[in-house]
Design a protein around this motif. Structure first.
Motif, short mmCIF file in Angstrom:
data_model
loop_
_atom_site.label_atom_id
_atom_site.label_comp_id
_atom_site.label_asym_id
_atom_site.label_seq_id
_atom_site.Cartn_x
_atom_site.Cartn_y
_atom_site.Cartn_z
N GLU A 179 30.04 8.89 -18.72
CA GLU A 179 28.82 9.67 -18.49
C GLU A 179 28.01 9.11 -17.33
O GLU A 179 27.52 9.86 -16.47
CB GLU A 179 27.97 9.77 -19.75
N ASP A 180 27.86 7.79 -17.28
CA ASP A 180 27.16 7.17 -16.14
C ASP A 180 27.87 7.47 -14.83
O ASP A 180 27.23 7.76 -13.81
CB ASP A 180 27.06 5.65 -16.32
N LEU A 181 29.20 7.40 -14.84
CA LEU A 181 29.95 7.62 -13.59
C LEU A 181 29.90 9.08 -13.16
O LEU A 181 29.95 9.37 -11.96
CB LEU A 181 31.38 7.12 -13.74
N LYS A 182 29.77 10.00 -14.10
CA LYS A 182 29.57 11.41 -13.73
C LYS A 182 28.27 11.56 -12.96
O LYS A 182 28.21 12.25 -11.93
CB LYS A 182 29.57 12.30 -14.96
N THR A 183 27.23 10.91 -13.44
CA THR A 183 25.94 10.93 -12.74
C THR A 183 26.07 10.27 -11.37
O THR A 183 25.56 10.78 -10.36
CB THR A 183 24.87 10.22 -13.58
N ALA A 184 26.77 9.13 -11.33
CA ALA A 184 26.91 8.38 -10.08
C ALA A 184 27.64 9.19 -9.01
O ALA A 184 27.22 9.23 -7.85
CB ALA A 184 27.62 7.06 -10.33
N CYS A 185 28.75 9.85 -9.37
CA CYS A 185 29.49 10.58 -8.35
C CYS A 185 28.83 11.91 -8.00
O CYS A 185 29.12 12.49 -6.95
CB CYS A 185 30.97 10.73 -8.70
N SER A 186 27.91 12.38 -8.85
CA SER A 186 27.11 13.56 -8.51
C SER A 186 26.06 13.22 -7.46
O SER A 186 25.63 14.09 -6.70
CB SER A 186 26.41 14.11 -9.75
N ASP A 187 25.63 11.95 -7.44
CA ASP A 187 24.63 11.48 -6.48
C ASP A 187 25.28 11.39 -5.11
O ASP A 187 25.93 10.41 -4.77
CB ASP A 187 24.10 10.12 -6.94
N GLY A 188 25.15 12.45 -4.33
CA GLY A 188 25.78 12.52 -3.02
C GLY A 188 27.04 13.35 -3.00
O GLY A 188 27.73 13.39 -1.98
N ASN A 189 27.37 14.01 -4.13
CA ASN A 189 28.60 14.82 -4.20
C ASN A 189 29.80 14.07 -3.64
O ASN A 189 30.52 14.55 -2.77
CB ASN A 189 28.41 16.15 -3.46
N LEU A 190 30.03 12.87 -4.16
CA LEU A 190 31.04 11.97 -3.60
C LEU A 190 32.45 12.53 -3.67
O LEU A 190 33.28 12.22 -2.82
CB LEU A 190 30.97 10.62 -4.31
N GLY A 191 32.73 13.34 -4.68
CA GLY A 191 34.07 13.92 -4.80
C GLY A 191 34.44 14.80 -3.62
O GLY A 191 35.61 14.99 -3.32
N ASP A 192 33.41 15.35 -2.94
CA ASP A 192 33.67 16.22 -1.78
C ASP A 192 34.10 15.45 -0.54
O ASP A 192 34.56 16.05 0.42
CB ASP A 192 32.41 17.03 -1.44
N ILE A 193 33.94 14.13 -0.56
CA ILE A 193 34.33 13.31 0.60
C ILE A 193 35.83 13.03 0.47
O ILE A 193 36.25 12.19 -0.32
CB ILE A 193 33.51 12.01 0.68
#
Length: 195
Positions: A22-36
């Protein structure tokens, strides 16, 4: 090899598990990191699969994944790993590293690298620690060089990116154990100044 808990300079590295999802979902949402596309950061909806794959690789002795915990909030803000572990040398790499955008450019990356390098050189007695990154990831290359790592070279057409379609060139860096005292001093000076 198991994942130790490493702590210092406001961060804690602990063995990655599904409790961090759950924390990591929030973390990777911060900046839409999956899109990089040239980083290893997952999308929020793929975090559980990301963790499960890391744990499968750990079970095979290929990777030691960590959750990066911000000690002020006690929340996971990213992930990093030892990987490509060659116990017969012994040699390992540090990678699969990503942080929530709000922690990028702070002390967090250098604190994590300090803890991982210190453990690798002083506990595991590794003669070399390596880093690799996509040739398009200029920010990562600059961060690795800022640690004091030396450029080893570029592996051309080396591997598929996470999209499974495009091929990347991989830029390789390393730090030798003989270079660690200088790198350690530089990192400690930086981190103590930031505290």
């Amino acid at each position: 090899m198991h994942a130790p808990v490493l702590r210092g300079y406001g961060v804690r590295l602990e063995p990655l598990n599904l409790e961090h999802a759950e924390d990591l979902k929030t973390a990777c949402s911060d900046g839409n990191l999956g899109d990089i596309f040239y980083t290893s950061a997952p999308y929020p909806h793929t975090v559980e699969a990301y963790i499960e794959k890391a744990l499968e690789q750990q079970a095979k002795g290929e990777r030691i994944p960590f959750a990066v915990i911000d000690e002020q909030t006690n929340r996971a803000i990213g992930s990093t790993s030892y990987h490509d572990i060659k116990p017969e040398i012994p040699r390992l790499e540090i990678g699969y590293t990503w942080y929530a955008q709000s922690f990028q450019g702070t002390h967090v990356n250098r604190a994590c690298k300090y803890l991982l390098l210190q453990h690798a050189f002083e506990t595991l007695n590794a003669p070399v620690v390596a880093f690799r990154t996509d040739h398009l990831n200029l920010r990562s290359q600059a961060a690795i060089q800022a640690l004091g790592a030396k450029l080893d070279g570029i592996l051309r057409c080396h591997t598929l990116r996470k999209d499974g379609k495009t091929v990347r060139d991989t830029v390789m860096f390393s730090i030798l154990q003989s270079e660690w005292p200088e790198v350690k001093h530089k990192l400690e000076s930086f981190l103590e100044a930031r505290n």
